[in-house]
Motif scaffolding. Structure first.
Motif, PDB file in Angstrom:
ATOM      1  N   ALA A  77     -53.368   3.592  16.795  1.00  0.00           N
ATOM      2  CA  ALA A  77     -54.274   3.430  15.655  1.00  0.00           C
ATOM      3  C   ALA A  77     -54.501   4.783  14.975  1.00  0.00           C
ATOM      4  O   ALA A  77     -54.479   4.893  13.749  1.00  0.00           O
ATOM      5  CB  ALA A  77     -55.595   2.815  16.110  1.00  0.00           C
TER       6      ALA A  77
ATOM      7  N   LEU B 108     -53.314   5.824  11.336  1.00  0.00           N
ATOM      8  CA  LEU B 108     -54.334   6.322  10.400  1.00  0.00           C
ATOM      9  C   LEU B 108     -53.851   7.596   9.706  1.00  0.00           C
ATOM     10  O   LEU B 108     -53.901   7.715   8.473  1.00  0.00           O
ATOM     11  CB  LEU B 108     -55.647   6.582  11.146  1.00  0.00           C
ATOM     12  CG  LEU B 108     -56.749   7.269  10.334  1.00  0.00           C
ATOM     13  CD1 LEU B 108     -57.289   6.328   9.257  1.00  0.00           C
ATOM     14  CD2 LEU B 108     -57.880   7.756  11.220  1.00  0.00           C
ATOM     15  N   CYS B 109     -53.390   8.566  10.531  1.00  0.00           N
ATOM     16  CA  CYS B 109     -52.951   9.843   9.961  1.00  0.00           C
ATOM     17  C   CYS B 109     -51.765   9.632   9.018  1.00  0.00           C
ATOM     18  O   CYS B 109     -51.737  10.175   7.906  1.00  0.00           O
ATOM     19  CB  CYS B 109     -52.571  10.824  11.066  1.00  0.00           C
ATOM     20  SG  CYS B 109     -53.998  11.332  12.034  1.00  0.00           S
TER      21      CYS B 109
ATOM     22  N   SER C 240     -56.915   2.392   4.799  1.00  0.00           N
ATOM     23  CA  SER C 240     -57.973   2.325   5.809  1.00  0.00           C
ATOM     24  C   SER C 240     -57.974   0.991   6.549  1.00  0.00           C
ATOM     25  O   SER C 240     -58.594   0.861   7.603  1.00  0.00           O
ATOM     26  CB  SER C 240     -59.343   2.589   5.186  1.00  0.00           C
ATOM     27  OG  SER C 240     -59.565   1.673   4.144  1.00  0.00           O
TER      28      SER C 240
ATOM     29  N   PRO D 180     -55.118   0.877  10.271  1.00  0.00           N
ATOM     30  CA  PRO D 180     -55.481   1.210  11.659  1.00  0.00           C
ATOM     31  C   PRO D 180     -56.326   0.123  12.308  1.00  0.00           C
ATOM     32  O   PRO D 180     -56.241  -0.103  13.524  1.00  0.00           O
ATOM     33  CB  PRO D 180     -56.278   2.510  11.556  1.00  0.00           C
ATOM     34  CG  PRO D 180     -56.308   2.893  10.139  1.00  0.00           C
ATOM     35  CD  PRO D 180     -55.569   1.911   9.324  1.00  0.00           C
TER      36      PRO D 180
ATOM     37  N   MET E 287     -62.593   8.724  12.979  1.00  0.00           N
ATOM     38  CA  MET E 287     -61.654   7.975  12.138  1.00  0.00           C
ATOM     39  C   MET E 287     -62.280   7.677  10.781  1.00  0.00           C
ATOM     40  O   MET E 287     -61.655   7.864   9.725  1.00  0.00           O
ATOM     41  CB  MET E 287     -61.233   6.663  12.837  1.00  0.00           C
ATOM     42  CG  MET E 287     -60.214   6.873  13.956  1.00  0.00           C
ATOM     43  SD  MET E 287     -59.911   5.382  14.941  1.00  0.00           S
ATOM     44  CE  MET E 287     -58.934   4.438  13.797  1.00  0.00           C
TER      45      MET E 287
ATOM     46  N   ILE F 270     -61.041   9.215   7.036  1.00  0.00           N
ATOM     47  CA  ILE F 270     -60.724   8.394   5.864  1.00  0.00           C
ATOM     48  C   ILE F 270     -61.585   8.830   4.680  1.00  0.00           C
ATOM     49  O   ILE F 270     -61.094   9.068   3.568  1.00  0.00           O
ATOM     50  CB  ILE F 270     -60.965   6.901   6.165  1.00  0.00           C
ATOM     51  CG1 ILE F 270     -59.970   6.411   7.224  1.00  0.00           C
ATOM     52  CG2 ILE F 270     -60.816   6.057   4.892  1.00  0.00           C
ATOM     53  CD1 ILE F 270     -60.201   4.994   7.677  1.00  0.00           C
TER      54      ILE F 270
END
Lengths: 569, 571
Positions: free
Chosen positions: A274, A278-279, A296, A299, B49, B53
C-alpha cells in the motif's frame, strides 16, 4: 509415520477422493466462493470509492473557497458508497449462511462415504478396531475433513481472485501499478498457501499422532490408576503422559510461531505494498499521469486485500494435519476392499458345515495357531455344541463359518461349497449368528428387532408384528415388553445400556430368531440369564431350532439348549 | 439446573478461567503491550499516508523532498509487523503454559481422588477432560483474553485521535462502537441458547454415527450395511435442515458488526466529503482538511478491526467456558485421606503382629446411604482372608478402604507403619508397550530373569515360551491380545515383582474358566507362602478353600468369621 517424498503428490493422493466427493457439489462450492469474493469486493469498493470521494470533494472545496468555479456530482458517489456499505453487509450474511449450508451438506456426504467404506471392513479388522481409541480417532479425522472447504479450498481461491481484481483496478489507472502489485502480492500468496503448508508439514502431521498417543496414555493412566497408585509407580507412568504432552506442546508452539510469522508477513507485505503504491501513485500524480482522487484511492484498494489474506497462514500451516486425517480415513476404508465372490447357495434347505484341515493364526501370536488342523463335519439339520475354556478358539470357529475372515490353511464349506466362492449377501441371508458381544443400536426396541428380519422379507405389517411378538415370546420378553409404557417404541440406550445385561442378550437373541435362517450360530445364548428364565428360553428355543443346522458355543454343556452331540476344543 | 444455578456456575467458571490467566499474566501483558504498540504504529502509518497525500496534492510539495516521512512510514509498517508477531507468539506461549499447568493440576487431582471416585465418571469422559477440555483452553487464553483488552483500549486510542481531528466525525465512531457490543449481546443471548441446541444436536448426530460404526459387525451379519449407509446420510441431512434455522439467527451477530462497520465508513466518508465541499454549516466541519478527512477515513476500518477480531475469537470463549465447567468441578472435589499408618502391635493373646486394624468403620456413598459397617476386626501379618457374600454387600468397598481409595465416614482404619499395598482387580491394567514394559512398571530395575521368574510364578511360563519375541512382545491394540485369564495372571506377576506386604485382590478369578482359575489360585498360594498378607474378595469356593479365614459380609456387616471348611458347610 514416514515422511512423504513428494508433498504435493501425497497431498493429492490423500485428499483426492474427498475433493472428488466435494466436486459433486461443484456449483454450490463455486457460488459460495463467489459470495465470499463479493463480500471482499464490496469492502474494497467501499473504501476505494470513499477515498476518491474525499479527495475529490477536498479539491473541489479548495477551488470553490479560492473563488473558482467547480462542480462535482456528489450524488452518484454518495449512493455508490451507500450501496457498497449495504451490499457488504448483505453479502457477508448470505455468504455465511450459504456456505454453512454447503458445509453441512458435505458433512452428510463425508459421513455417508466413510460409513460405506467402513462397512466393507472384514470382521477381523472390525474386531481389532473395536479396541482402543479407534472411534475417537475416526471422529476427529472426519471432523478435520468437514471444514476442508471453508478453511482450505475457498479462502485461497478468493484471496487470489481479489489480488487479480485489485491488480486489474490498478492497471486500469496505470498499467505499471498493476504490474507492481502483482509482482508483490502473487509471491506472498504462494508463500502463505504452499509455503505455509511446507513449513507446517512435519509438526502438523506429527501433532495428530501425538494427540492420539496422549489420549491413549491418558486413558491408560486413568484405567490403571488403582494399580499404579497402590504400587507407588503413578509418577513413573505420569512421566510417560507428560512426555507425550511436551511433544504435543512443542509441535503446537512450532506451528503457532510459523503461523504468526506468516500473519506478520501478510501485514508487512500488504501494508508495504500500500505504501509503495501510494508513493508511486503520488509520483505519477506529480508527473501529471494520474488525477489526485485516483492517486489517493489506489492505496486503499490495496489495504483492503488484508482481509482476504489474513486467515490463510493459520489454515495452511495445519494442512499436514488434514492430510494425515484424510490419508488415515483412506487407509481404513481401503484395507477392507477384498474381492467379493459371486456364488450363491443352491438350496434353501439347512446346509451342512465342513472344516477341512483348518489352521488359523492371529498376528502377534507368533507360531502358535488359534486353531490347528481342525477337521469337523456337521450334517444338515444337526445340532452340535462346541465347548471349551475361553481362548480355546470357539469364537474363531464361529467367525470362520460366517466368513469374517479366511483360514490360513484348509477350507470351510457350506453344503459342500467353499465359503470363498460365496457372495457375502448369499451367505448372510442364510445364516443367523448370535455373537458373544451384544450389539444393540441406539434406536427403538422395534427397530432393533426389525434389523433381524430378512432384507427381502415381503411380509405384511401385521405379519411382521406377530413375528416380533413370537420372537419376544421365545426369549420370554413378551410380557415385559407389553408392560413397557412405550411398548416396542421404547428407546434402547447407547449400546443397549438402559436394559439389563440379560435383557439386552435376549433382545439380541430375538433378533437372531426373526432372521428365520436355516443355519444358526449361537455363542453363549443363555449367558447372563437367571436359572428359571434360562430353562424357559432353552425349551422354547429347542422347538424353534428344529430342522435347522445349529452350532452352539459355551464353556459348559449345561449352559446350552438340547443338542445332538458336543465337541470339546 | 435452574436458571440462577446455571448463572452461578457460569460465573464460577469465568472466575476459574480468570484465575488461570493470572498465572500467565506476564505473557498476556506482553501480548497486550505488543497489541497496543501495533495499534500506535497503525495510527502512525495511516496518519503519515494521509499527510503525504495532502502534502503532495494540496501543497504541491515534491515527493523527493519528503523522503524522511516515507522512511518513517516504512518504519511504522515494520513495527506493525513485528508487534503483530510478538502479540501472537506471546499469547501462544501463555496458552501453552496454561494448558501444561492445568493438565498437571488435573493429573494431580485424578491421582489424589483415586480410582473409586473416578469410577463414578466414565473413563473415556475423564480422558476427554484431560485431553480435549484442556486443549479447549488454549484459544481463549492465547487469543480471546488479550483481544478482550485490546478491543477496549485500541478503539479508545483511535477515538482520542479522531476527536482531535474532528469531534463530529469521532462521535459517529463513538455512537457505532458501543452499539455493536450492545446489539451483539442481545443477539448473542439468543444465539447462545441456539448454540447450545446446535451443540446437542451435533452430539446426537455424532452419537448416531458412532453407534452405527460400533455395531457394524451386526449390520454386516444381517446384510443391512447399505440401508445403514443411507440412514447415516439421511440423519446428517436432517441435522442440516434443522440447523439452518438456528444459523439464520446465529449469523445475525456477525451481520450486525459488519453493518455498523460498513455504515460508519459510509457516513464518515459522506460527512467529510460534504464538509470539505462546505455544504455543512455547523460543528467543526469547516475545519476539515484533506489530511484530516483522509486520516479519519483510513482509521475507520482499523477502528472496528479489534472488535471484529474479538467476535471471531468468541467461540474460543464459549468452548473454554464449557471446558472450565467440567474442569472446575473435577478440581474442586475433595480427595480421600487414606488409612492411618500406626506402629500396630500384636493382639493381647497373640504373638503375631497386626497388619491392619479396623475400628467401628462405616462407609456411606452419596445417594445410597451406608454401604459398609460398622465393622470391627483385625488382620494379622501373613494371613489370607477371603471376603465373601452376595454382590453389592460391600466386599469391594472394604478393599477400597484398605487401599485408601475411599475414606471411612466414621471409625478408624490403620495399617502398620510402612505397609505398601499391591492391588489386583477384575480388569487388570494393560499398557501399550512390551510385556517387559508392562511388568517393569512396578519394578523399574528388575532384571529380565526376575521378570521371567514372576511370569512363571504367575503361571504364565508356557505363554512366555510360546512367544517368539518373549519379553519384548508388544501388547495392546496392534500387538498380542491377551485373554481375560492371561491378563489376570499378568497382573499377578506384577504382584510377585512388588514387595508389598499387603495384597488386595478383588475377584481375581471372576469370569475365568476353571483351568485359568486353578492356575491363578496356585499363584496366590505361592504369594501367601512368601509371607504376604492377602485379602481376597471372591465368590469362588476354590479361593475360599485356600484362605486362613473367611469373612462373610451381609448388607455391609460382618455376618460370620469362619475357617474355610465350616464356611463351605454354611454355603
Amino acid at each position: 509415520m514416514k515422511e512423504p517424498t513428494s508433498m504435493q503428490g501425497s497431498t493429492r493422493k490423500a485428499l483426492g477422493p474427498w475433493l472428488r466427493l466435494m466436486g459433486e457439489r461443484r456449483a454450490r462450492l463455486l457460488f459460495g466462493a463467489l459470495l465470499m469474493l463479493a463480500t471482499l469486493l464490496f469492502a474494497i469498493g467501499l473504501l476505494t470509492l470513499s477515498g476518491w470521494f474525499i479527495t475529490a470533494t477536498a479539491l473541489t472545496g479548495m477551488t470553490l473557497a479560492a473563488g473558482g468555479a467547480a462542480t462535482l456530482d456528489v450524488f452518484t458517489p454518495g449512493s455508490g458508497i451507500r450501496f457498497f456499505a449495504v451490499g457488504r453487509t448483505a453479502a457477508r450474511y448470505a455468504e455465511r449462511l450459504y456456505n454453512h449450508d454447503t458445509v453441512l451438506r458435505l458433512l452428510a456426504d463425508i459421513r455417508g462415504r466413510t460409513f460405506a467404506g467402513l462397512s466393507r471392513l472384514s470382521g477381523r479388522e472390525l474386531a481389532r478396531y473395536r479396541a482402543g481409541e479407534w472411534l475417537n480417532r475416526l471422529t476427529a479425522d472426519i471432523d478435520a475433513l468437514d471444514n476442508l472447504y471453508l478453511r482450505l479450498l475457498a479462502p485461497p481461491l478468493v484471496g487470489l481472485l481479489a489480488i487479480l481484481v485489485v491488480g486489474g483496478i490498478l492497471a486500469l489507472a496505470m498499467p505499471a501499478l498493476g504490474g507492481v502489485l502483482l509482482a508483490i502480492m502473487l509471491p506472498l500468496w504462494v508463500i502463505v498457501t504452499l509455503g505455509m503448508a511446507v513449513a507446517g508439514r512435519g509438526p502438523s502431521a506429527r501433532r495428530v499422532e501425538t494427540l492420539e498417543r496422549l489420549r491413549v496414555r491418558a486413558l491408560e493412566h486413568l484405567q490403571g490408576l488403582a494399580e499404579l497408585r497402590t504400587f507407588g509407580v503413578l509418577g513413573a507412568h505420569r512421566e510417560r503422559v507428560e512426555r507425550e504432552q511436551r511433544a504435543l506442546l512443542d509441535d503446537q508452539r512450532r506451528l503457532g510461531r510459523r503461523a504468526a510469522l506468516g500473519n506478520a508477513l501478510v501485514t508487512l507485505t500488504v501494508q508495504g505494498a500500500a505504501v509503495a503504491i501510494l508513493c508511486l501513485a503520488l509520483l505519477a500524480f506529480a508527473a501529471g499521469k494520474l488525477s489526485a482522487p485516483v492517486a489517493s484511492m489506489l492505496p486503499l484498494a490495496v489495504l483492503a486485500l488484508n482481509e482476504g489474506l489474513a486467515m490463510l497462514p493459520g489454515a495452511f500451516v495445519q494442512l499436514g494435519a488434514t492430510r494425515t486425517a484424510a490419508a488415515r480415513l483412506n487407509a481404513e476404508a481401503a484395507t477392507s476392499l477384498r474381492d467379493e465372490a459371486e456364488g450363491s447357495l443352491t438350496s434353501a434347505e439347512a446346509p451342512s458345515i465342513t472344516f477341512e484341515a483348518v489352521t488359523l493364526r492371529y498376528p502377534g501370536m507368533g507360531t502358535t495357531p488359534a486353531l490347528e488342523d481342525v477337521n469337523l463335519h456337521v450334517e444338515a439339520g444337526e445340532r452340535v455344541a462346541v465347548l471349551g475354556p475361553s481362548g480355546s478358539g470357539k469364537s474363531s470357529l464361529a467367525q470362520l463359518v460366517v466368513h469374517a475372515f479366511d483360514p490360513d490353511a484348509g477350507s470351510v464349506q457350506l453344503a459342500g461349497q467353499d465359503l470363498r466362492s460365496l457372495a457375502p449377501q448369499a451367505l448372510h441371508s442364510r445364516l443367523a449368528y448370535l455373537t458373544q458381544h451384544t450389539e444393540l443400536f441406539h434406536a427403538s426396541l422395534r427397530d432393533n428387532l426389525r434389523l433381524g428380519l430378512p432384507v427381502d422379507h415381503g411380509l405384511e405389517e401385521a405379519d411382521v408384528e406377530s413375528a416380533l411378538w413370537q420372537a419376544l415370546w421365545i426369549v420370554d420378553l413378551d410380557d415385559w415388553a407389553r408392560e413397557l409404557p412405550h411398548g416396542l417404541e421404547t428407546w434402547v440406550g447407547e449400546a443397549g445400556r438402559q436394559l439389563s445385561g440379560g435383557q439386552a442378550r435376549r433382545v439380541a437373541l430375538a433378533r437372531v430368531i426373526l432372521r428365520d435362517a436355516p443355519l444358526v450360530l449361537l455363542d453363549e445364548p443363555l449367558a447372563g440369564l437367571d436359572a428359571a428364565t434360562a430353562v424357559t428360553v432353552a425349551e422354547r428355543l429347542d422347538t424353534w431350532l428344529d430342522g435347522r443346522t445349529v452350532l452352539m458355543f459355551a464353556h459348559r454343556r449345561d449352559a446350552l439348549p438340547r443338542c445332538d452331540r458336543a465337541l470339546v476344543l | 439446573m435452574s436458571r440462577s444455578q446455571a448463572q452461578t456456575s457460569a460465573r464460577a467458571s469465568r472466575q476459574w478461567l480468570a484465575a488461570q490467566s493470572r498465572e500467565v499474566r506476564g505473557w498476556l501483558s506482553l501480548a497486550i503491550a505488543a497489541g497496543v504498540i501495533g495499534g500506535l504504529a497503525t495510527l502512525a502509518q495511516l496518519g503519515l499516508m494521509a499527510w503525504l497525500i495532502s502534502a503532495v496534492v494540496v501543497h504541491d510539495t515534491a515527493l523527493v523532498t519528503l523522503w524522511p516521512y516515507a522512511v518513517a512510514l516504512a518504519g511504522a509498517v515494520i513495527v506493525r509487523g513485528l508487534a503483530q508477531w510478538l502479540q501472537e507468539t506471546s499469547g501462544l506461549e501463555a496458552g501453552l503454559r496454561v494448558k501444561a499447568d492445568v493438565r498437571a493440576q488435573v493429573l494431580d487431582q485424578l491421582a489424589a481422588l483415586g480410582p473409586v471416585h473416578l469410577a463414578e465418571r466414565h473413563s473415556a469422559g475423564s480422558t476427554a477432560q484431560l485431553v480435549d477440555q484442556v486443549e479447549a483452553l488454549e484459544g481463549y487464553i492465547a487469543r480471546y483474553v488479550p483481544q478482550a483488552t485490546l478491543a477496549v483500549v485500541l478503539p479508545l486510542i483511535f477515538l482520542g485521535v479522531a476527536f482531535s481531528l474532528d469531534w463530529l466525525a469521532a462521535s459517529f465512531f463513538l455512537i457505532a462502537a458501543p452499539l455493536i457490543p450492545l446489539f451483539m449481546a442481545l443477539i448473542g443471548m439468543g444465539a447462545q441458547r441456539l448454540n447450545e441446541q446446535q451443540f446437542q444436536a451435533m452430539t446426537r448426530l455424532a452419537g448416531h454415527f458412532l453407534d452405527r460404526v460400533r455395531g457394524l459387525t451386526t449390520l454386516q451379519l444381517f446384510g443391512r450395511t447399505r440401508q445403514a449407509t443411507e440412514e447415516v446420510t439421511a440423519v446428517a441431512d436432517d441435522y442440516r435442515r434443522r440447523n439452518m434455522k438456528t444459523l439464520r439467527v446465529a449469523f445475525l451477530s456477525s451481520a450486525v458488526l459488519e453493518f455498523f462497520a460498513s455504515v460508519s465508513i459510509a457516513v464518515i466518508a459522506i460527512y467529510i466529503g460534504f464538509g470539505l465541499l462546505g455544504y455543512i454549516q455547523f460543528g467543526p466541519a469547516d475545519q476539515l482538511t484533506l489530511f484530516s478527512g483522509l486520516f479519519l477515513l483510513f482509521m475507520a476500518p482499523d477502528f472496528f478491526q479489534p472488535l471484529r477480531l474479538l467476535a471471531q475469537h468468541y467461540h474460543d470463549r464459549a468452548s473454554a467456558l464449557g471446558a472450565a465447567e467440567g474442569l472446575r468441578t473435577l478440581l474442586s472435589q475433595t480427595p480421600p485421606q487414606g488409612p492411618r499408618m500406626e506402629s500396630l502391635g500384636s493382639e493381647l493373646d497373640d504373638t503375631v503382629p497386626l497388619r491392619a486394624r479396623l475400628t467401628d468403620v462405616s462407609v456411606a456413598h452419596a445417594g445410597r446411604g451406608r454401604v459398609l459397617g460398622p465393622l470391627d476386626f483385625v488382620i494379622t501379618d501373613g494371613e489370607v482372608v477371603a471376603l465373601v457374600g452376595p454382590s453389592g454387600t460391600g466386599k469391594s468397598t472394604l478393599l477400597q478402604v484398605l487401599a485408601g481409595f475411599v475414606d471411612a465416614e466414621s471409625g478408624g482404619v490403620a495399617l502398620r507403619t510402612e505397609t505398601s499395598v499391591a492391588w489386583l482387580d477384575q480388569r487388570p491394567f494393560l499398557m501399550q508397550g512390551t510385556l517387559a514394559e508392562n511388568l517393569r512398571l512396578v519394578a523399574p530395575d528388575a532384571s529380565d530373569d526376575r521378570l521371567r521368574e514372576a511370569l512363571i510364578a504367575a503361571q504364565l511360563g508356557d505363554l512366555l515360551s510360546a512367544l517368539p519375541e518373549g519379553l519384548d512382545t508388544s501388547l495392546g491394540e496392534r500387538g498380542l491380545g491377551l485373554s481375560g485369564g492371561q491378563a489376570s495372571r499378568l497382573a499377578l506377576a506384577r504382584v510377585f515383582l512388588s514387595d508389598a506386604p499387603l495384597v488386595l485382590l478383588d475377584e481375581p478369578t471372576a469370569s475365568l474358566d476353571p483351568d485359568s482359575e486353578q492356575r491363578v489360585i496356585e499363584g496366590l498360594t505361592q504369594l501367601a507362602a512368601q509371607g504376604r498378607t492377602l485379602v481376597i474378595a471372591t465368590h469362588h469356593p476354590a479361593v475360599m478353600g485356600m484362605a486362613d479365614r473367611v469373612l462373610r459380609l451381609e448388607a455391609g456387616q460382618l455376618h460370620s468369621q469362619d475357617a474355610p471348611a465350616s464356611s463351605e458347610a454354611l454355603s
